[in-house]
Design a protein around this motif. Structure first.
Motif, PDB file in Angstrom:
ATOM      1  N   THR A 132      83.210  96.216  69.936  1.00 42.54           N
ATOM      2  CA  THR A 132      84.120  96.039  68.800  1.00 42.54           C
ATOM      3  C   THR A 132      84.947  94.770  68.930  1.00 42.54           C
ATOM      4  O   THR A 132      85.050  93.972  67.988  1.00 42.54           O
ATOM      5  N   VAL A 133      85.541  94.559  70.108  1.00 48.64           N
ATOM      6  CA  VAL A 133      86.426  93.408  70.304  1.00 48.64           C
ATOM      7  C   VAL A 133      85.640  92.101  70.287  1.00 48.64           C
ATOM      8  O   VAL A 133      86.118  91.079  69.776  1.00 48.64           O
ATOM      9  N   LYS A 134      84.416  92.120  70.836  1.00 47.50           N
ATOM     10  CA  LYS A 134      83.595  90.900  70.837  1.00 47.50           C
ATOM     11  C   LYS A 134      83.304  90.427  69.411  1.00 47.50           C
ATOM     12  O   LYS A 134      83.207  89.225  69.149  1.00 47.50           O
ATOM     13  N   LYS A 135      83.158  91.381  68.480  1.00 48.28           N
ATOM     14  CA  LYS A 135      82.819  91.032  67.096  1.00 48.28           C
ATOM     15  C   LYS A 135      84.010  90.447  66.331  1.00 48.28           C
ATOM     16  O   LYS A 135      83.831  89.744  65.342  1.00 48.28           O
ATOM     17  N   LYS A 136      85.223  90.747  66.773  1.00 45.22           N
ATOM     18  CA  LYS A 136      86.415  90.265  66.075  1.00 45.22           C
ATOM     19  C   LYS A 136      86.657  88.789  66.383  1.00 45.22           C
ATOM     20  O   LYS A 136      86.484  88.342  67.519  1.00 45.22           O
ATOM     21  N   THR A 137      87.073  88.048  65.371  1.00 38.09           N
ATOM     22  CA  THR A 137      87.501  86.675  65.620  1.00 38.09           C
ATOM     23  C   THR A 137      88.912  86.707  66.202  1.00 38.09           C
ATOM     24  O   THR A 137      89.636  87.703  66.078  1.00 38.09           O
ATOM     25  N   LEU A 138      89.315  85.608  66.820  1.00 36.28           N
ATOM     26  CA  LEU A 138      90.666  85.534  67.370  1.00 36.28           C
ATOM     27  C   LEU A 138      91.709  85.657  66.278  1.00 36.28           C
ATOM     28  O   LEU A 138      92.762  86.276  66.464  1.00 36.28           O
ATOM     29  N   GLU A 139      91.419  85.086  65.116  1.00 33.22           N
ATOM     30  CA  GLU A 139      92.349  85.176  63.988  1.00 33.22           C
ATOM     31  C   GLU A 139      92.495  86.626  63.537  1.00 33.22           C
ATOM     32  O   GLU A 139      93.603  87.075  63.222  1.00 33.22           O
ATOM     33  N   GLU A 140      91.402  87.372  63.520  1.00 26.83           N
ATOM     34  CA  GLU A 140      91.467  88.781  63.125  1.00 26.83           C
ATOM     35  C   GLU A 140      92.303  89.589  64.112  1.00 26.83           C
ATOM     36  O   GLU A 140      93.116  90.434  63.706  1.00 26.83           O
ATOM     37  N   ILE A 141      92.121  89.321  65.386  1.00 25.11           N
ATOM     38  CA  ILE A 141      92.884  90.048  66.403  1.00 25.11           C
ATOM     39  C   ILE A 141      94.379  89.817  66.225  1.00 25.11           C
ATOM     40  O   ILE A 141      95.180  90.759  66.251  1.00 25.11           O
ATOM     41  N   PHE A 142      94.776  88.564  66.017  1.00 26.16           N
ATOM     42  CA  PHE A 142      96.201  88.252  65.935  1.00 26.16           C
ATOM     43  C   PHE A 142      96.799  88.530  64.563  1.00 26.16           C
ATOM     44  O   PHE A 142      98.022  88.414  64.395  1.00 26.16           O
ATOM     45  N   ASN A 143      95.979  88.913  63.608  1.00 27.01           N
ATOM     46  CA  ASN A 143      96.495  89.321  62.296  1.00 27.01           C
ATOM     47  C   ASN A 143      96.575  90.836  62.148  1.00 27.01           C
ATOM     48  O   ASN A 143      97.083  91.340  61.148  1.00 27.01           O
ATOM     49  N   GLU A 144      96.076  91.561  63.156  1.00 25.96           N
ATOM     50  CA  GLU A 144      96.127  93.020  63.091  1.00 25.96           C
ATOM     51  C   GLU A 144      97.559  93.523  63.252  1.00 25.96           C
ATOM     52  O   GLU A 144      98.412  92.846  63.816  1.00 25.96           O
ATOM     53  N   GLU A 145      97.783  94.739  62.766  1.00 29.63           N
ATOM     54  CA  GLU A 145      99.090  95.359  62.957  1.00 29.63           C
ATOM     55  C   GLU A 145      99.343  95.493  64.456  1.00 29.63           C
ATOM     56  O   GLU A 145      98.462  95.873  65.225  1.00 29.63           O
ATOM     57  N   LEU A 369     103.076  88.496  68.393  1.00 30.21           N
ATOM     58  CA  LEU A 369     102.281  87.442  69.026  1.00 30.21           C
ATOM     59  C   LEU A 369     101.367  86.746  68.028  1.00 30.21           C
ATOM     60  O   LEU A 369     100.864  87.355  67.085  1.00 30.21           O
ATOM     61  N   ARG A 370     101.151  85.464  68.288  1.00 28.13           N
ATOM     62  CA  ARG A 370     100.300  84.651  67.415  1.00 28.13           C
ATOM     63  C   ARG A 370      99.282  83.918  68.273  1.00 28.13           C
ATOM     64  O   ARG A 370      99.499  83.697  69.470  1.00 28.13           O
ATOM     65  N   TYR A 371      98.190  83.499  67.638  1.00 22.72           N
ATOM     66  CA  TYR A 371      97.183  82.728  68.364  1.00 22.72           C
ATOM     67  C   TYR A 371      97.482  81.235  68.293  1.00 22.72           C
ATOM     68  O   TYR A 371      97.366  80.516  69.284  1.00 22.72           O
ATOM     69  N   SER A 372      97.867  80.752  67.100  1.00 23.16           N
ATOM     70  CA  SER A 372      98.087  79.322  66.924  1.00 23.16           C
ATOM     71  C   SER A 372      99.271  79.098  65.996  1.00 23.16           C
ATOM     72  O   SER A 372      99.886  80.039  65.500  1.00 23.16           O
ATOM     73  N   LEU A 373      99.593  77.837  65.786  1.00 23.40           N
ATOM     74  CA  LEU A 373     100.667  77.465  64.872  1.00 23.40           C
ATOM     75  C   LEU A 373     100.410  76.072  64.324  1.00 23.40           C
ATOM     76  O   LEU A 373      99.592  75.323  64.865  1.00 23.40           O
ATOM     77  N   MET A 374     101.103  75.739  63.245  1.00 25.75           N
ATOM     78  CA  MET A 374     100.952  74.423  62.636  1.00 25.75           C
ATOM     79  C   MET A 374     101.824  73.407  63.370  1.00 25.75           C
ATOM     80  O   MET A 374     102.862  73.773  63.938  1.00 25.75           O
ATOM     81  N   PRO A 375     101.442  72.123  63.370  1.00 26.92           N
ATOM     82  CA  PRO A 375     102.285  71.113  64.023  1.00 26.92           C
ATOM     83  C   PRO A 375     103.727  71.117  63.518  1.00 26.92           C
ATOM     84  O   PRO A 375     104.659  70.959  64.309  1.00 26.92           O
ATOM     85  N   SER A 376     103.897  71.345  62.215  1.00 31.29           N
ATOM     86  CA  SER A 376     105.250  71.347  61.642  1.00 31.29           C
ATOM     87  C   SER A 376     106.107  72.487  62.183  1.00 31.29           C
ATOM     88  O   SER A 376     107.340  72.396  62.211  1.00 31.29           O
ATOM     89  N   GLU A 377     105.463  73.566  62.663  1.00 28.18           N
ATOM     90  CA  GLU A 377     106.208  74.712  63.182  1.00 28.18           C
ATOM     91  C   GLU A 377     106.779  74.457  64.570  1.00 28.18           C
ATOM     92  O   GLU A 377     107.605  75.248  65.052  1.00 28.18           O
ATOM     93  N   THR A 378     106.362  73.388  65.211  1.00 31.49           N
ATOM     94  CA  THR A 378     106.910  73.056  66.532  1.00 31.49           C
ATOM     95  C   THR A 378     108.189  72.223  66.413  1.00 31.49           C
ATOM     96  O   THR A 378     108.843  71.967  67.424  1.00 31.49           O
ATOM     97  N   ARG A 379     108.541  71.833  65.202  1.00 25.96           N
ATOM     98  CA  ARG A 379     109.681  70.932  64.997  1.00 25.96           C
ATOM     99  C   ARG A 379     110.987  71.711  64.974  1.00 25.96           C
ATOM    100  O   ARG A 379     111.175  72.608  64.157  1.00 25.96           O
ATOM    101  N   LEU A 380     111.912  71.360  65.865  1.00 23.75           N
ATOM    102  CA  LEU A 380     113.215  72.008  65.919  1.00 23.75           C
ATOM    103  C   LEU A 380     114.257  71.234  65.123  1.00 23.75           C
ATOM    104  O   LEU A 380     115.027  71.822  64.360  1.00 23.75           O
ATOM    105  N   THR A 381     114.304  69.928  65.321  1.00 22.17           N
ATOM    106  CA  THR A 381     115.197  69.054  64.564  1.00 22.17           C
ATOM    107  C   THR A 381     114.402  67.823  64.142  1.00 22.17           C
ATOM    108  O   THR A 381     113.196  67.743  64.374  1.00 22.17           O
ATOM    109  N   GLU A 382     115.087  66.861  63.589  1.00 23.41           N
ATOM    110  CA  GLU A 382     114.420  65.638  63.126  1.00 23.41           C
ATOM    111  C   GLU A 382     113.677  64.939  64.261  1.00 23.41           C
ATOM    112  O   GLU A 382     112.607  64.351  64.050  1.00 23.41           O
TER     113      GLU A 382
END
Length: 417
Positions: A132-145, A369-382
């Motif tokens: 079951t777990v092998k068939k899931k994509t990483l995105e599916e795993i991290f989007n589960e409840e 928990l998340r698998y990845s993030l966007m570059p803009s999400e790493t920005r704290l200040t200017e």
């Protein structure tokens, strides 16, 4: 743009895996960052010492070679990776049996079939979980409840016996907490990585990983033994009073003690202890992790590092012991308790105590928990960007992703300006 790249000053705080990956990604686009590291060498939590001729990692660590980012950034052949067998030798009341994945290692077929750990139904459920777990994509795993690992295992129908004797000690050693409170997303992610690849250690120890990354850097400067006190949007103040004003800063470590606005949002961490001993003989012949499933035991897992090839090795067998339960023992009391547990629960007698690594900040305590993030999400200040596994999940893969995304965030900001 070429002049801008040459003159743009980018500071990276922390020479751990995320900081090194950030530097590699910046160099790829022509930048020359400077890494400031408070200790005497790079690696962060991934370090290896040589003690009396023995090779000791800072805590029992493995690399899961199925990590996508590790495959992208590391040269596996050059690391001379040593593989663990896909299973464990489980100790219970002084006796032991082997439980493994016979589909990936035929030598584990009969030991697993005749193992007293878990029922036949549990073993079928493990096979079903693998599929079951092998068939899931990483995105599916991290989007589960999200739930706890313990709740997930119970909902999957596993018996209390297999949970207590296999899943709890095995994943407690990975998550560094004894109650399986870690997110079910992390459990499935790690389970998938184990199921599609191998647990491995470089022949020269885990620090070979950051050393390889450093060797790839061409234009990055390092300042070691340089501790930061405070970081503002435009200034970095060091403990010794020195100040610099880089154009951009990537904080590739826990930012909460460094940025005034974050000091009330301090991270919580799981801690662990790893102790190394020499032994005359090996109680586990094959390269298998040993799990201690007795609830009364303080120790959680053991491993004979002489069951795999190492670059440096002494004259005797070497054993690491990991403790994840909280305790208030002195170092002497801890050593005596560990030796007592080894004798009582595993029938192991040690020869010589080598070293104790108390790791206070071993893994971040995280929710959602998340698998990845966007570059803009790493920005704290200017001018400040963040990197570190704490932004996503507690893994080397997450450290690499966050370092890469922070670097891309800086690059995008420079290009827009």
């Amino acid at each position: 743009m070429r002049m801008e790249k040459k003159t743009t000053e980018i500071a990276i705080i922390g020479a751990g895996i995320s900081g090194l990956i950030a530097a590699l990604r910046l160099e790829k686009d022509g930048y020359s960052p400077t890494i400031y590291e408070k200790s005497d060498r790079a690696g962060g939590r991934v370090k290896t010492d040589i003690v009396d001729g023995y090779q000791l990692d800072h805590g029992f660590q493995v690399l899961l070679d199925a990590y996508p980012k590790a495959q992208e950034y590391l040269d596996y052949n050059a690391l001379e990776l040593q593989e663990f067998l896909p299973g464990a030798q489980i100790f219970k009341q002084g006796k032991s049996s082997i439980l493994g994945d016979p589909l990936r290692s035929l030598q584990l077929l009969f030991p697993t079939l005749f193992s007293t750990i878990g029922s036949f139904s549990d073993k079928l459920k493990i096979f079903k979980l693998n599929t079951t777990v092998k068939k899931k994509t990483l995105e599916e795993i991290f989007n589960e409840e999200e739930t706890t690992t313990l709740t997930f295992l119970k909902f999957s129908g596993f018996s209390e016996q297999i949970i207590e004797q296999f899943f709890r000690p095995f994943f407690s050693g990975i998550f560094l907490e004894p109650n399986l409170e870690t997110s079910s997303r992390m459990f499935q992610f790690v389970y998938k990585m184990f199921g599609t690849g191998n647990a491995v250690v470089p022949k020269a120890g885990m620090e070979a990983i950051p050393k390889q990354l450093i060797n790839k850097l061409q234009r990055t400067k390092f300042e070691f033994n340089t501790e930061v006190d405070t970081i503002t949007n435009t200034e970095i103040i060091f403990v010794d009073g020195r100040k610099i004003t880089p154009d951009y800063t990537i904080i590739a470590t826990d930012a909460s003690p460094l940025v005034p606005n974050l000091r009330k949002q301090q991270l919580d961490w799981y801690s662990s202890d790893t102790l190394y001993f020499t032994c005359k003989i090996r109680k586990i012949e094959k390269p298998l992790i040993g799990l201690i499933s007795d609830k009364e035991a303080l120790i959680n897992n053991i491993f004979y590092h002489t069951s795999i090839d190492t670059e440096r090795r002494g004259s005797e067998e070497i054993l690491s012991v990991t403790v994840v339960k909280e305790h208030e023992l002195s170092e002497y009391e801890l050593i005596q308790k560990v030796k007592e547990d080894l004798k009582t629960f595993c029938g192991i007698t040690t020869e010589r105590y080598l070293k104790h690594y108390p790791i206070k900040m071993a893994l971040p305590k995280l929710n959602n928990l998340r698998y990845s993030l966007m570059p803009s999400e790493t920005r704290l200040t200017e001018h400040i960007f963040l990197a570190g596994d704490y932004l996503l999940n507690g893994s080397l893969n997450a450290a690499m992703i966050s370092g890469e995304m922070a670097a891309i965030g800086v690059i995008h900001t420079i290009e827009k300006s």
